[in-house]
Write a protein that holds these residues in place. Sequence first.
Motif, PDB file in Angstrom:
ATOM      1  N   ASN B  32       0.820  -1.206   0.000  1.00 33.29           N
ATOM      2  CA  ASN B  32       0.000   0.000   0.000  1.00 33.29           C
ATOM      3  C   ASN B  32       0.855   1.257   0.000  1.00 33.29           C
ATOM      4  O   ASN B  32       0.490   2.264  -0.599  1.00 33.29           O
ATOM      5  CB  ASN B  32      -0.932  -0.001   1.204  1.00 33.29           C
ATOM      6  CG  ASN B  32      -1.984  -1.074   1.075  1.00 33.29           C
ATOM      7  OD1 ASN B  32      -2.722  -1.087   0.104  1.00 33.29           O
ATOM      8  ND2 ASN B  32      -2.023  -1.979   2.015  1.00 33.29           N
ATOM      9  N   MET B  34       3.737   1.544  -1.502  1.00 35.07           N
ATOM     10  CA  MET B  34       4.191   1.749  -2.874  1.00 35.07           C
ATOM     11  C   MET B  34       3.086   2.366  -3.718  1.00 35.07           C
ATOM     12  O   MET B  34       3.340   3.181  -4.596  1.00 35.07           O
ATOM     13  CB  MET B  34       4.633   0.423  -3.498  1.00 35.07           C
ATOM     14  CG  MET B  34       5.961  -0.093  -3.015  1.00 35.07           C
ATOM     15  SD  MET B  34       7.285   1.074  -3.184  1.00 35.07           S
ATOM     16  CE  MET B  34       7.304   1.296  -4.943  1.00 35.07           C
ATOM     17  N   GLN B  35       1.850   1.937  -3.482  1.00 33.54           N
ATOM     18  CA  GLN B  35       0.735   2.519  -4.233  1.00 33.54           C
ATOM     19  C   GLN B  35       0.704   4.021  -4.035  1.00 33.54           C
ATOM     20  O   GLN B  35       0.659   4.793  -4.999  1.00 33.54           O
ATOM     21  CB  GLN B  35      -0.597   1.947  -3.740  1.00 33.54           C
ATOM     22  CG  GLN B  35      -0.811   0.518  -4.096  1.00 33.54           C
ATOM     23  CD  GLN B  35      -1.974   0.352  -5.047  1.00 33.54           C
ATOM     24  OE1 GLN B  35      -2.366   1.270  -5.717  1.00 33.54           O
ATOM     25  NE2 GLN B  35      -2.514  -0.846  -5.110  1.00 33.54           N
ATOM     26  N   ALA B  36       0.706   4.436  -2.756  1.00 32.44           N
ATOM     27  CA  ALA B  36       0.642   5.871  -2.464  1.00 32.44           C
ATOM     28  C   ALA B  36       1.865   6.559  -3.046  1.00 32.44           C
ATOM     29  O   ALA B  36       1.759   7.576  -3.724  1.00 32.44           O
ATOM     30  CB  ALA B  36       0.571   6.097  -0.964  1.00 32.44           C
ATOM     31  N   THR B  38       3.966   5.679  -5.560  1.00 29.83           N
ATOM     32  CA  THR B  38       4.088   5.762  -7.017  1.00 29.83           C
ATOM     33  C   THR B  38       3.150   6.790  -7.632  1.00 29.83           C
ATOM     34  O   THR B  38       3.566   7.649  -8.384  1.00 29.83           O
ATOM     35  CB  THR B  38       3.767   4.404  -7.649  1.00 29.83           C
ATOM     36  OG1 THR B  38       4.383   3.403  -6.891  1.00 29.83           O
ATOM     37  CG2 THR B  38       4.256   4.362  -9.051  1.00 29.83           C
TER      38      THR B  38
END
Lengths: 164, 112
Positions: B32, B34-36, B38
Amino acid sequence: MQRIKSFVLGMLVLFALWVAIAGTDRDELVAGFLIALLISWIFRRNFELLGELRLNPQALLRIPVYLALFLRELVKSSLDVARRVLSPSLPINPGIVKVRTKLQSKLGRIILANSITLTPGTMTVETRGEYLYIHWIDTQCEDVEAATRSIVHCFEQHLEVIFG
Amino acid sequence: MIAFIGSLICLAGSVFLLLGALGLLRMPDVYNRMQAGTKATTLGSLLTLLGIGIAQPAWLLKLLILVIFILLTNPISSNVLVRAAHFKGVKLTEKTVRDNLKDDQEKGGDGD
């Protein structure tokens, strides 16, 4: 034929980059042309991917459509992340789901995986052949077909025309 | 006036970068985060570069090249990091509803 096409395309891209950075001075153009030629010859194996780009008018017209769709999704996804991060309850429901793509070309799959990473709530973790494993911040369905429809379909229909 | 609009766009970009950083702090696990990281940083850097380009039109072409490189490389680096984390066995958060990749790995060894 395919090899010549990917060689020429790779060279054009490199040459365009050179011109954009160095300007259109005559000496610069000659040097840029020679260097683009040399580099795309050395890396001709790696450039073979570019040969999968289709050059018919239908495909070329789809490229701006795809870029517009992609930019819209990128803005949406950043706003989505912002909303989740700022809300006190941290509304996430993460999971890794499996989806299937119809795309056959390697380049098409790469672009698809990258686009998925930059769109709302989804991120590519792994690709295996025609299956992509996607980390989904707000898992809505766990079934392969349903997840494929809601994550992959909107990009795939354009990429299919561009790359096959 | 042009410089002012450019600065405003830069400011918007910085807000997204800040939100990305906040996401790194608040999210519960690597995936999660990495999601935020990227998504918010990609748009953040794009807007910052666009703002500079509007303030200094002479640089626009070179900034455009930077934009293209960021768009091509940012998702790849996050994909590689997440993939490595998953293969190393970094745990997903307890909120996670399902992990199809792990299921498939256990079922078929190395997959394929």
